[in-house]
Scaffold this motif. Structure first.
Motif, PDB file in Angstrom:
ATOM      1  N   ALA A  63       0.817  -1.213   0.000  1.00  0.00           N
ATOM      2  CA  ALA A  63       0.000   0.000   0.000  1.00  0.00           C
ATOM      3  C   ALA A  63       0.851   1.263   0.000  1.00  0.00           C
ATOM      4  O   ALA A  63       0.437   2.297  -0.524  1.00  0.00           O
ATOM      5  N   THR A  64       2.052   1.188   0.576  1.00  0.00           N
ATOM      6  CA  THR A  64       2.894   2.392   0.663  1.00  0.00           C
ATOM      7  C   THR A  64       3.789   2.577  -0.565  1.00  0.00           C
ATOM      8  O   THR A  64       4.541   3.540  -0.641  1.00  0.00           O
ATOM      9  N   GLU A  65       3.722   1.642  -1.516  1.00  0.00           N
ATOM     10  CA  GLU A  65       4.593   1.707  -2.688  1.00  0.00           C
ATOM     11  C   GLU A  65       3.882   2.261  -3.919  1.00  0.00           C
ATOM     12  O   GLU A  65       4.444   2.254  -5.004  1.00  0.00           O
TER      13      GLU A  65
END
Length: 259
Positions: free
Chosen positions: A239-241
């Motif tokens: 999700a953070t990429e």
């Protein structure tokens, strides 16, 4: 106990590095036939000797055996290795997936899975001296779909990021094993057997004209117009990429695989 009818048994063999099968009802005899002569004499009858690998457009390898068919006139199919006789009652027999990109008429009648190994059942009538013409490559990049923020999975293939809406994602398969299918275009990597179902496997990098690496370490089963197809991924993004939106390809999945 009587043996099973020949139609319910299959001879398994290898040609061009691919596992193949032929119903015993099509087999007259198996003979040792090293060499590369274009004709063999079997029981005093001269017949053409056809390397199966050449007919299927695969690299030729030295052949050790010939499978003599029940066709009229009979033909000797040169093969590299014999893998045994399979009782089809102990196997799963599948029609090839509708999304498979095969020549017409197809040289394969079915796919047979037994003990984790997949073999393509040959249609002996489809083989000839010249290599069968490979299938056309009708797949092209489709129109882009609108973003579905928070409801899509992002993955990377050949340095490009793609998005799949979560409602279309059937499963992520780690370390998929794909079985090659001769005469299919480069976008079609083969068949993936997963969950007692058979899926056509594709490479998005080839479809979009990127240089594809080897088959990736993951495959995503995606619902494309009611049929699940497998697409390869080098990695699934967390999700953070997530990159900026403009860098993400969002194909219209059902349009992409509509042939």
């Amino acid at each position: 106990m009587d043996s099973l009818p020949a139609q319910r048994q299959a001879l398994l063999f290898e040609a061009g590095g691919v596992r193949l099968a032929l119903r015993l009802s099509h087999v007259r005899k198996i003979v040792a036939a090293p060499g590369d002569e274009a004709e063999l004499s079997v029981d005093g009858l001269a017949m053409a000797a056809l390397p199966v690998a050449v007919a299927l457009g695969r690299p030729f390898r030295p052949c050790a055996f010939a499978v003599v068919t029940e066709s009229s006139p009979p033909t000797a199919l040169r093969v590299e290795r014999l893998l045994g006789i399979l009782d089809l009652e102990a196997a799963e027999v599948f029609q090839l997936p509708a999304r498979s990109l095969l020549p017409q008429p197809p040289p394969f009648l079915a796919a047979i899975v037994a003990r984790g190994e997949l073999s393509l059942e040959l249609s002996p009538e489809a083989l000839g001296w010249a290599a069968v013409n490979p299938a056309a490559e009708p797949l092209a990049p489709p129109p882009e779909a609108p973003p579905a923020p928070g409801r899509e999975l992002l993955f990377e293939r050949a340095g490009q990021v793609y998005a799949v809406p979560l409602p279309l994602l059937v499963q992520v398969v780690e370390q998929p094993r794909v079985h090659p299918v001769p005469l299919t275009p480069p976008v079609h990597l083969g068949l993936l057997y997963q969950g007692r179902a058979l899926h056509a496997a594709f490479d998005l990098a080839a479809i979009y004209g990127d240089a594809p690496p080897a088959a990736g370490p993951a495959a995503l089963l995606v619902d494309a117009g009611g049929l699940a197809v497998a697409v390869f991924a080098d990695r699934v993004l967390g999700a953070t990429e997530a990159p900026r939106d403009a860098a993400v390809r969002r194909p219209t999945w059902d349009a992409l695989f509509a042939t």
